[in-house]
Design a protein around this motif. Structure first.
Motif, PDB file in Angstrom:
ATOM      1  N   GLU A 289      13.673  74.707  73.443  1.00  0.00           N
ATOM      2  CA  GLU A 289      14.220  74.603  72.088  1.00  0.00           C
ATOM      3  C   GLU A 289      15.506  73.794  72.095  1.00  0.00           C
ATOM      4  OE1 GLU A 289      15.193  77.605  68.358  1.00  0.00           O
ATOM      5  OE2 GLU A 289      13.790  78.154  69.945  1.00  0.00           O
ATOM      6  N   ALA A 290      15.667  73.008  71.049  1.00  0.00           N
ATOM      7  CA  ALA A 290      16.853  72.153  70.931  1.00  0.00           C
ATOM      8  C   ALA A 290      18.093  72.999  70.658  1.00  0.00           C
ATOM      9  CB  ALA A 290      16.657  71.154  69.792  1.00  0.00           C
ATOM     10  N   PRO A 291      19.264  72.488  71.039  1.00  0.00           N
ATOM     11  CA  PRO A 291      20.502  73.183  70.687  1.00  0.00           C
ATOM     12  C   PRO A 291      20.620  73.325  69.168  1.00  0.00           C
ATOM     13  CG  PRO A 291      20.916  71.477  72.326  1.00  0.00           C
ATOM     14  CD  PRO A 291      19.505  71.301  71.867  1.00  0.00           C
ATOM     15  N   ALA A 292      21.151  74.432  68.726  1.00  0.00           N
ATOM     16  CA  ALA A 292      21.287  74.674  67.294  1.00  0.00           C
ATOM     17  C   ALA A 292      22.110  73.582  66.620  1.00  0.00           C
ATOM     18  CB  ALA A 292      21.937  76.040  67.060  1.00  0.00           C
ATOM     19  N   ALA A 293      23.066  73.006  67.337  1.00  0.00           N
ATOM     20  CA  ALA A 293      23.906  71.959  66.757  1.00  0.00           C
ATOM     21  C   ALA A 293      23.097  70.712  66.419  1.00  0.00           C
ATOM     22  CB  ALA A 293      25.038  71.600  67.725  1.00  0.00           C
ATOM     23  N   ASP A 294      22.099  70.380  67.252  1.00  0.00           N
ATOM     24  CA  ASP A 294      21.253  69.212  66.988  1.00  0.00           C
ATOM     25  C   ASP A 294      20.412  69.428  65.741  1.00  0.00           C
ATOM     26  OD1 ASP A 294      22.330  68.221  69.286  1.00  0.00           O
ATOM     27  OD2 ASP A 294      20.469  68.242  70.449  1.00  0.00           O
TER      28      ASP A 294
END
Length: 354
Positions: A289-294
């Motif tokens: 899963e991608a970082p939440a910031a991205d």
């Protein structure tokens, strides 16, 4: 701007269905999406840019006939033989009849060629259906594109060598997709990745989990939910392979677009095949899963539907354009802005990788 799509089809029919060995010619698919979303004026310049990399059509090897077609099915070296066969057939009978005959023959091989065959057919069928209310289609570039698309799919149609037992679950599309495991070795070709499905822990259970519809209408609704779930999944997991993972959503969306042109008896089998394509591509290419910031950044940069598609066209990449087109379909069905954000993220990631 009348006739732009027809002109575009004519230009692409002077090129081969593949280039650089085995890369699919995405031109007819991308320009259909561009015209649909109001970018007719950019089409010919886009073809000038994209077409520079394309090859001339290869020579046919041996004509496909009503007697020998089974031995030619799934042989991509016979692509021009298949296209010539479909060109002959589409002149003899209504295109819907030809589609209804070949659709169930090709569905088992939906994943062949990374699903590009069915996606090209889906774009073309949408173009044909858009023209039908105004005039009877008897000849012309749209029918010619139908022959090219259906013939190309026939050349790609190879079934996956993995058991797909009947589904017995009751999971919603988003839950079923979330449970799909990734293959252990996500390297080399799509064929190698998918050869691992049968030995991937949790694959069979995840594939079987999607609920089984009782009616064609329920199948259509569930198919839409599969396409929508794949679009939203890309927002958070697309970085596994930004280009290849778009097909987890564009393939089922292409099937969904084709349903109105098919007999309803084919709707449930169409869902089954589309779910296999989505689950298999997801297993082959989805990563962590991608970082939440991205994700938050993609959401923050996303405007309305038209702005989202405009961004993809400005970038020019054919996968970004096609995914944005599918995301706009999803947004129209659900009003979920995450669908648009997924398209924004796809364009940004594909642009960064270029």
């Amino acid at each position: 701007m009348s006739g732009i799509l027809e002109e575009a089809y004519q230009r692409f029919h002077a090129t081969g269905p593949e280039f650089d060995g085995a890369l699919s010619n995405h031109g007819p698919m991308a320009v259909e999406a561009m015209v649909r979303h109001g970018h007719e004026r950019e089409v010919h310049a886009w073809i000038d840019w994209y077409g520079a990399r394309l090859d001339e059509p290869p020579r046919g090897l041996n004509p496909v006939t009503g007697e020998n077609w089974r031995e030619a099915l799934g042989d991509r070296k016979r692509a021009m033989d298949w296209i010539a066969y479909m060109q002959r057939e589409v002149r003899l009978r209504p295109w819907r009849d030809l589609l209804a005959e070949w659709w169930p023959r090709l569905l088992p091989g939906i994943v062949g060629g990374a699903t590009h065959g069915v996606i090209r057919v889906g774009h073309c069928v949408r173009a044909l259906l858009a023209e039908e209310p105004s005039q009877e289609i008897s000849a012309g570039p749209r029918l010619e594109e139908f022959a090219h698309a259906l013939g190309y799919w026939a050349a790609l149609a190879k079934p996956l060598e993995v058991a797909t037992p009947p589904r017995s679950g009751d999971a919603a599309a988003a839950s079923a997709l979330a449970a799909v495991p990734s293959v252990a070795n996500q390297s080399i070709s799509i064929g190698y990745r998918m050869s691992q499905l049968g030995e991937t822990p949790g694959w069979s259970a995840a594939f079987e989990a999607l609920r089984t519809p009782g009616t064609p209408e329920q199948a259509a609704d569930l198919l839409a939910a599969v396409a929508d779930a794949a679009v939203r999944d890309y927002l958070r997991r697309g970085q596994g392979n930004p280009v290849m993972l778009v097909h987890a959503s564009t393939a089922p969306n292409a099937v969904l677009r084709t349903l109105p042109a098919l007999p309803k008896r084919l709707w449930i089998p169409s869902l089954d095949a589309a779910w296999l394509a989505t689950a298999a591509v997801t297993a082959a290419y989805r990563n962590t899963e991608a970082p939440a910031a991205d994700v938050a950044a993609a959401i923050a940069q996303t405007g309305n539907a038209q702005e989202t598609f405009d961004r993809a066209v400005r970038h020019r990449d054919e996968h970004a354009v096609k995914f944005a087109d599918a995301a706009l379909d999803s947004f129209e069905r659900t009003a979920d802005k995450e669908a648009l954000a997924a398209a924004t993220r796809a364009t940004l990631m594909i642009q960064a990788a270029a």
